[in-house]
Structure formats: structure tokens, C-alpha cells
Scaffold this motif. Structure first.
Motif, PDB file in Angstrom:
ATOM      1  N   VAL A   1       0.836  -1.204   0.000  1.00 43.88           N
ATOM      2  CA  VAL A   1       0.000   0.000   0.000  1.00 43.88           C
ATOM      3  C   VAL A   1       0.867   1.249   0.000  1.00 43.88           C
ATOM      4  CG1 VAL A   1      -1.644   1.344   1.363  1.00 43.88           C
ATOM      5  CG2 VAL A   1      -1.989  -1.113   1.087  1.00 43.88           C
ATOM      6  N   GLN A   2       1.890   1.266   0.858  1.00 44.76           N
ATOM      7  CA  GLN A   2       2.741   2.456   0.930  1.00 44.76           C
ATOM      8  C   GLN A   2       3.606   2.610  -0.314  1.00 44.76           C
ATOM      9  OE1 GLN A   2       4.650   3.577   4.558  1.00 44.76           O
ATOM     10  NE2 GLN A   2       3.355   2.278   5.811  1.00 44.76           N
ATOM     11  N   ALA A   3       4.088   1.501  -0.870  1.00 42.67           N
ATOM     12  CA  ALA A   3       4.873   1.583  -2.102  1.00 42.67           C
ATOM     13  C   ALA A   3       4.001   2.018  -3.272  1.00 42.67           C
ATOM     14  CB  ALA A   3       5.522   0.234  -2.397  1.00 42.67           C
ATOM     15  N   ALA A   4       2.750   1.559  -3.288  1.00 39.59           N
ATOM     16  CA  ALA A   4       1.834   1.927  -4.370  1.00 39.59           C
ATOM     17  C   ALA A   4       1.495   3.411  -4.335  1.00 39.59           C
ATOM     18  CB  ALA A   4       0.560   1.091  -4.277  1.00 39.59           C
ATOM     19  N   THR A   5       1.436   3.997  -3.141  1.00 41.53           N
ATOM     20  CA  THR A   5       1.116   5.422  -3.027  1.00 41.53           C
ATOM     21  C   THR A   5       2.157   6.274  -3.735  1.00 41.53           C
ATOM     22  OG1 THR A   5      -0.055   5.098  -0.933  1.00 41.53           O
ATOM     23  CG2 THR A   5       0.750   7.316  -1.402  1.00 41.53           C
ATOM     24  N   VAL A   6       3.423   5.914  -3.606  1.00 39.41           N
ATOM     25  CA  VAL A   6       4.489   6.648  -4.301  1.00 39.41           C
ATOM     26  C   VAL A   6       4.246   6.631  -5.802  1.00 39.41           C
ATOM     27  CG1 VAL A   6       6.960   6.750  -4.756  1.00 39.41           C
ATOM     28  CG2 VAL A   6       6.152   6.053  -2.503  1.00 39.41           C
ATOM     29  N   LEU A   7       3.964   5.463  -6.340  1.00 43.03           N
ATOM     30  CA  LEU A   7       3.753   5.322  -7.785  1.00 43.03           C
ATOM     31  C   LEU A   7       2.456   5.981  -8.219  1.00 43.03           C
ATOM     32  CD1 LEU A   7       4.840   1.584  -8.169  1.00 43.03           C
ATOM     33  CD2 LEU A   7       6.210   3.634  -8.586  1.00 43.03           C
ATOM     34  N   LEU A   8       1.426   5.897  -7.379  1.00 39.56           N
ATOM     35  CA  LEU A   8       0.133   6.470  -7.729  1.00 39.56           C
ATOM     36  C   LEU A   8       0.216   7.990  -7.822  1.00 39.56           C
ATOM     37  CD1 LEU A   8      -2.802   5.678  -8.288  1.00 39.56           C
ATOM     38  CD2 LEU A   8      -3.265   5.897  -5.847  1.00 39.56           C
ATOM     39  N   LEU A   9       0.863   8.620  -6.847  1.00 37.84           N
ATOM     40  CA  LEU A   9       0.999  10.075  -6.875  1.00 37.84           C
ATOM     41  C   LEU A   9       1.821  10.531  -8.080  1.00 37.84           C
ATOM     42  CD1 LEU A   9       1.614  10.784  -3.080  1.00 37.84           C
ATOM     43  CD2 LEU A   9      -0.364  11.532  -4.426  1.00 37.84           C
TER      44      LEU A   9
ATOM     45  N   PHE B   1      -6.836  -0.514   6.079  1.00 41.29           N
ATOM     46  CA  PHE B   1      -7.654   0.376   6.892  1.00 41.29           C
ATOM     47  C   PHE B   1      -6.876   1.020   8.030  1.00 41.29           C
ATOM     48  CE2 PHE B   1     -10.461  -2.975   5.174  1.00 41.29           C
ATOM     49  CZ  PHE B   1     -11.189  -2.178   4.299  1.00 41.29           C
ATOM     50  N   ARG B   2      -5.566   0.770   8.104  1.00 44.52           N
ATOM     51  CA  ARG B   2      -4.684   1.511   9.002  1.00 44.52           C
ATOM     52  C   ARG B   2      -3.445   1.907   8.208  1.00 44.52           C
ATOM     53  NH1 ARG B   2      -4.321   1.746  14.490  1.00 44.52           N
ATOM     54  NH2 ARG B   2      -5.515  -0.164  14.784  1.00 44.52           N
ATOM     55  N   SER B   3      -3.461   3.087   7.664  1.00 44.23           N
ATOM     56  CA  SER B   3      -2.370   3.575   6.822  1.00 44.23           C
ATOM     57  C   SER B   3      -2.074   5.017   7.192  1.00 44.23           C
ATOM     58  CB  SER B   3      -2.736   3.465   5.333  1.00 44.23           C
ATOM     59  OG  SER B   3      -2.927   2.117   4.949  1.00 44.23           O
ATOM     60  N   THR B   4      -1.166   5.626   6.459  1.00 50.99           N
ATOM     61  CA  THR B   4      -0.855   7.032   6.711  1.00 50.99           C
ATOM     62  C   THR B   4      -1.853   7.927   5.988  1.00 50.99           C
ATOM     63  OG1 THR B   4       0.633   7.186   4.802  1.00 50.99           O
ATOM     64  CG2 THR B   4       1.592   6.462   6.888  1.00 50.99           C
ATOM     65  N   ALA B   5      -1.886   9.185   6.393  1.00 49.01           N
ATOM     66  CA  ALA B   5      -2.812  10.137   5.780  1.00 49.01           C
ATOM     67  C   ALA B   5      -2.542  10.308   4.295  1.00 49.01           C
ATOM     68  CB  ALA B   5      -2.712  11.482   6.492  1.00 49.01           C
ATOM     69  N   THR B   6      -1.273  10.211   3.900  1.00 50.35           N
ATOM     70  CA  THR B   6      -0.942  10.392   2.485  1.00 50.35           C
ATOM     71  C   THR B   6      -1.424   9.207   1.634  1.00 50.35           C
ATOM     72  OG1 THR B   6       1.277   9.575   3.064  1.00 50.35           O
ATOM     73  CG2 THR B   6       1.009  11.950   2.795  1.00 50.35           C
TER      74      THR B   6
ATOM     75  N   GLY C   1      -7.942   9.470  -2.632  1.00 44.03           N
ATOM     76  CA  GLY C   1      -8.925  10.536  -2.867  1.00 44.03           C
ATOM     77  C   GLY C   1      -8.573  11.370  -4.082  1.00 44.03           C
ATOM     78  N   LEU C   2      -7.281  11.653  -4.261  1.00 47.63           N
ATOM     79  CA  LEU C   2      -6.848  12.451  -5.409  1.00 47.63           C
ATOM     80  C   LEU C   2      -7.067  11.717  -6.726  1.00 47.63           C
ATOM     81  CD1 LEU C   2      -3.566  14.096  -4.073  1.00 47.63           C
ATOM     82  CD2 LEU C   2      -5.727  15.243  -4.624  1.00 47.63           C
ATOM     83  N   LEU C   3      -7.019  10.388  -6.693  1.00 43.00           N
ATOM     84  CA  LEU C   3      -7.279   9.630  -7.917  1.00 43.00           C
ATOM     85  C   LEU C   3      -8.689   9.895  -8.420  1.00 43.00           C
ATOM     86  CD1 LEU C   3      -6.248   7.490  -9.947  1.00 43.00           C
ATOM     87  CD2 LEU C   3      -7.266   5.752  -8.465  1.00 43.00           C
ATOM     88  N   VAL C   4      -9.642   9.942  -7.509  1.00 42.38           N
ATOM     89  CA  VAL C   4     -11.029  10.254  -7.886  1.00 42.38           C
ATOM     90  C   VAL C   4     -11.125  11.685  -8.400  1.00 42.38           C
ATOM     91  CG1 VAL C   4     -13.405  10.422  -7.042  1.00 42.38           C
ATOM     92  CG2 VAL C   4     -11.907   8.622  -6.176  1.00 42.38           C
ATOM     93  N   VAL C   5     -10.408  12.596  -7.746  1.00 43.84           N
ATOM     94  CA  VAL C   5     -10.421  13.998  -8.166  1.00 43.84           C
ATOM     95  C   VAL C   5      -9.842  14.150  -9.570  1.00 43.84           C
ATOM     96  CG1 VAL C   5      -9.482  16.296  -7.688  1.00 43.84           C
ATOM     97  CG2 VAL C   5     -10.326  14.888  -5.813  1.00 43.84           C
ATOM     98  N   VAL C   6      -8.727  13.469  -9.840  1.00 47.60           N
ATOM     99  CA  VAL C   6      -8.091  13.544 -11.160  1.00 47.60           C
ATOM    100  C   VAL C   6      -9.016  12.981 -12.228  1.00 47.60           C
ATOM    101  CG1 VAL C   6      -6.197  12.619 -12.565  1.00 47.60           C
ATOM    102  CG2 VAL C   6      -5.732  13.554 -10.300  1.00 47.60           C
ATOM    103  N   TRP C   7      -9.640  11.844 -11.932  1.00 45.72           N
ATOM    104  CA  TRP C   7     -10.584  11.257 -12.893  1.00 45.72           C
ATOM    105  C   TRP C   7     -11.715  12.229 -13.194  1.00 45.72           C
ATOM    106  CZ3 TRP C   7     -15.755  10.072 -11.629  1.00 45.72           C
ATOM    107  CH2 TRP C   7     -16.486   9.479 -12.666  1.00 45.72           C
ATOM    108  N   TYR C   8     -12.299  12.822 -12.172  1.00 48.56           N
ATOM    109  CA  TYR C   8     -13.404  13.761 -12.382  1.00 48.56           C
ATOM    110  C   TYR C   8     -12.917  15.013 -13.108  1.00 48.56           C
ATOM    111  CZ  TYR C   8     -17.472  16.681 -11.524  1.00 48.56           C
ATOM    112  OH  TYR C   8     -18.569  17.499 -11.693  1.00 48.56           O
ATOM    113  N   PHE C   9     -11.744  15.490 -12.718  1.00 51.93           N
ATOM    114  CA  PHE C   9     -11.200  16.707 -13.329  1.00 51.93           C
ATOM    115  C   PHE C   9     -10.984  16.534 -14.823  1.00 51.93           C
ATOM    116  CE2 PHE C   9      -7.223  18.790 -14.722  1.00 51.93           C
ATOM    117  CZ  PHE C   9      -7.629  20.117 -14.662  1.00 51.93           C
TER     118      PHE C   9
ATOM    119  N   MET D   1      -5.046   3.287 -13.443  1.00 50.90           N
ATOM    120  CA  MET D   1      -3.839   3.677 -12.728  1.00 50.90           C
ATOM    121  C   MET D   1      -3.750   2.978 -11.375  1.00 50.90           C
ATOM    122  SD  MET D   1      -1.211   5.917 -13.022  1.00 50.90           S
ATOM    123  CE  MET D   1      -1.871   7.124 -14.170  1.00 50.90           C
ATOM    124  N   LEU D   2      -4.882   2.831 -10.704  1.00 49.77           N
ATOM    125  CA  LEU D   2      -4.898   2.225  -9.373  1.00 49.77           C
ATOM    126  C   LEU D   2      -4.422   0.773  -9.421  1.00 49.77           C
ATOM    127  CD1 LEU D   2      -5.627   2.573  -6.381  1.00 49.77           C
ATOM    128  CD2 LEU D   2      -7.936   1.790  -6.946  1.00 49.77           C
ATOM    129  N   VAL D   3      -4.927   0.006 -10.403  1.00 47.67           N
ATOM    130  CA  VAL D   3      -4.540  -1.400 -10.534  1.00 47.67           C
ATOM    131  C   VAL D   3      -3.042  -1.520 -10.792  1.00 47.67           C
ATOM    132  CG1 VAL D   3      -4.888  -3.517 -11.849  1.00 47.67           C
ATOM    133  CG2 VAL D   3      -6.831  -2.012 -11.376  1.00 47.67           C
TER     134      VAL D   3
END
Length: 330
Positions: free
Chosen positions: A13-21, A142-147, A153-161, A244-246
Motif C-alpha cells: 500500500v505504501q509503495a503503491a502510493t508513491v507510484l500512484l501520486l 484500513f490503518r495507513s498514513t494520511a498520504t 482521494g486524489l485519484l477520484v479527483v483527477v478522474w473527475y477533473f 492507474m490504481l490497478v
């Protein structure tokens, strides 16, 4: 084995966040027609800037913001070279990666031994306290960092944007046919600058997450090629945010696996058939130097498979990607 899988999922999860951002930022930039190969350098300056700020101020959120800002500063250089001066986008991006690597190696040498309290683990608001007890996956998802939650959340924002806002649709139009977009009154240069700056901000955020949440330390070159994987992730996702998420979790799993698998033994017992032949091969394949190549080899294989199995007209490559635009004047 259960604890190993749970730990592996948490690291994924934490490694994926780096790549996702980083991948979301690259996606936005490429959608506007500008390839950014400087993601690695922008991640490094974001990681170092965020780490130093957190050490000096004690605020990881301020450090995260500084990381975003520094990523955007480096992206502004890329935008000026490629959009205003119409330089080659590939050369500019590679140059910025080398620049970011050199700057952070020089200025970061004195911060290697520093330690920080980065982003703490937290349960998902509202429902996390009920779901965190689920075996194996509860702690990881369900127990991760805020980032981690912010990236989702930003993935949904980017898709909508990109697909449901006027500005996002104009940005896509600029990446597909800048001349037509200009004819319709869309400012090609303004939107390309905006896309590149947003992309740099995402790359800086990815680097800041890496130093403030994932590792909570600074090491020169700590991105270890993740910026290049983020660029490949955009192709794997076919320039679509939902895929992108997958891809991020797939590549994140490979990244986490090469670290976690070193703690387990896969060799056969001495009395097992062919143990004398299999064990040396397994030991060689499990050496840290060899395992370090696995995420990149897997990236090449997965990327090639995705492109080969997909028809060229379904790849959604922005038509004007890598193309400089000059406004015609009478």
C-alpha cells in the motif's frame, strides 16, 4: 505465513502510493501533450525538501507542502524549456532527472543520519475502527498514513477533473489537437504550463511521501527508479486514471516483494530431491542485488504484455504528445 502476507500487503500500500501520486502527475502532463521524464528528479527534490523541512520544523505536513512546491519549481523549468523554448521534451526531462539527482546528492549528504517522526499510521475515518480487525487485509488497507488515503482521494479527483470538468476537457483537447483547441479559444500555452506544474506537484508529493511516510529517512537516490516506473505506469494504464490504481498496486506489490521476501527461506531441505541443484539457483535468485532488478524486469514484461494485447487505437495515446506548438500568426 499469515504475518508475512499481512506485512507484504502493508508495504504494498505504501509503495503503491508513491507510484500512484507520481503516475497521476505524469498522466495529467501527458494528457496535455507534454512528456515529463524528469519525474525521478522532481521526486528526489520533493523527498529531500520535505525531509529537511520536517527536521527543522517538526511538521510533516509542512514538509509535505514544501516537497510539492519544490517539485513544481523543477517542473517550471521543464515547462519553460519545452513549451516556451520548444526544446526536445525527452532531453529536457532526462536533464532534469540528472539535475535533481545531482542537487539532492550534494545538499542531502549531511542529512543522511537524521531521523524524523513522519506521518503516523491511522485508521480510516468513520469505518476504519470496525474494519481494521479483518484478518490479513485489515491492517494494510484500513490503518495507513494520511498520504495513503490522500492519494486514493486524489485519484477520484483527477478522474473527475479530466473527464467531467471544462478545464480538464480543455486540457485533453490541447493534448489531442492543439491547433483546433487554439482555434476554439483555448489557451494552449497556459493549459500546458498548468498541466506540467500540476504534474511536478504530484511528483514532489510522491517524493515527500517516500521520505516522510514510507521510509521516514533520507538516503541519496532513494527513489531508486520509481519515477521511471511511474512513467511506465501511465502507458500500462493507457492514459486512463481508473486503470492507474490497478497498475500502482501491481508494481507496488513487486517493489514490496523484493524487500520482504528476503526474510523468508525458499530453499529445499538437504534430503529433498534435486536439492543440490535447486538450492544454489534459488540462493542466487534471492540475493539482494538480483532481487533489486525484479520490479524493473516485471515492469518491462507487464508493459510489453499490456501494449501487445491492446489494439493501437485503444491505447488512448494523446495525439499531440511530444509535439511542440507554435501559434500561427498572419
Amino acid at each position: 505465513m499469515v504475518s508475512f502476507i499481512a506485512g507484504l500487503l502493508d508495504a504494498t500500500v505504501q509503495a503503491a502510493t508513491v507510484l500512484l501520486l507520481a503516475g497521476m502527475g505524469e498522466l495529467i502532463s501527458e494528457r496535455a501533450g507534454v512528456l515529463n521524464l524528469g519525474v525521478e528528479g522532481m521526486m528526489l527534490v520533493g523527498a529531500l525538501g520535505g525531509f529537511i523541512t520536517t527536521v527543522l520544523t517538526g511538521s510533516h505536513w509542512l514538509g509535505f507542502g514544501v516537497g510539492i512546491l519544490l517539485g513544481m519549481v523543477l517542473a517550471l523549468v521543464h515547462a519553460f524549456l519545452c513549451i516556451t523554448l520548444k526544446s526536445n521534451q525527452v532531453i529536457s526531462g532526462v536533464m532534469l532527472t540528472l539535475l535533481g539527482t545531482g542537487i539532492t546528492t550534494f545538499f542531502g549528504s549531511g542529512w543522511v543520519e537524521e531521523s524524523i517522526e513522519g506521518f503516523p499510521q491511522m485508521t480510516l475515518p468513520l469505518v476504519g475502527q470496525y474494519l481494521v480487525g479483518i484478518p490479513v487485509i485489515g491492517e494494510a488497507f484500513f490503518r495507513s498514513t494520511a498520504t495513503d488515503y490522500l492519494a486514493l482521494g486524489l485519484l477520484v479527483v483527477v478522474w473527475y477533473f479530466l473527464h467531467h470538468s471544462n478545464l480538464g476537457l480543455e486540457m485533453i483537447a490541447v493534448g489531442e489537437d492543439p491547433e483546433m483547441a487554439d482555434t476554439m479559444g483555448v489557451s494552449v500555452f497556459r493549459l500546458r504550463y498548468l498541466a506540467v506544474l500540476i504534474g511536478g506537484g504530484f511528483a514532489g508529493a510522491a517524493g515527500a511521501h517516500l521520505s516522510l511516510a514510507f521510509s521516514q529517512l533520507w538516503v541519496p537516490g532513494m527513489t531508486a527508479g520509481r519515477g521511471w516506473i511511474a512513467v511506465a505506469l501511465v502507458i500500462f494504464a493507457q492514459w486512463r486514471p481508473r486503470r492507474m490504481l490497478v497498475g500502482a498496486y501491481l508494481f507496488g506489490l513487486l517493489d514490496a516483494l523484493q524487500i520482504r521476501s528476503q526474510s523468508i527461506s525458499l530453499t529445499l531441505g538437504p534430503d529433498a530431491p534435486l536439492a543440490s541443484v535447486v538450492n544454489p539457483v534459488v540462493e542466487f535468485l534471492m540475493t539482494p542485488q538480483i532481487m533489486g532488478t525484479y520490479p524493473y524486469l516485471a515492469t518491462i514484461i507487464v508493459l510489453a504484455y499490456a501494449v501487445i494485447r491492446t489494439k493501437s487505437d485503444q491505447l488512448a495515446v494523446p495525439s499531440a504528445l511530444l509535439q511542440s506548438y507554435s501559434r500561427e500568426t498572419d
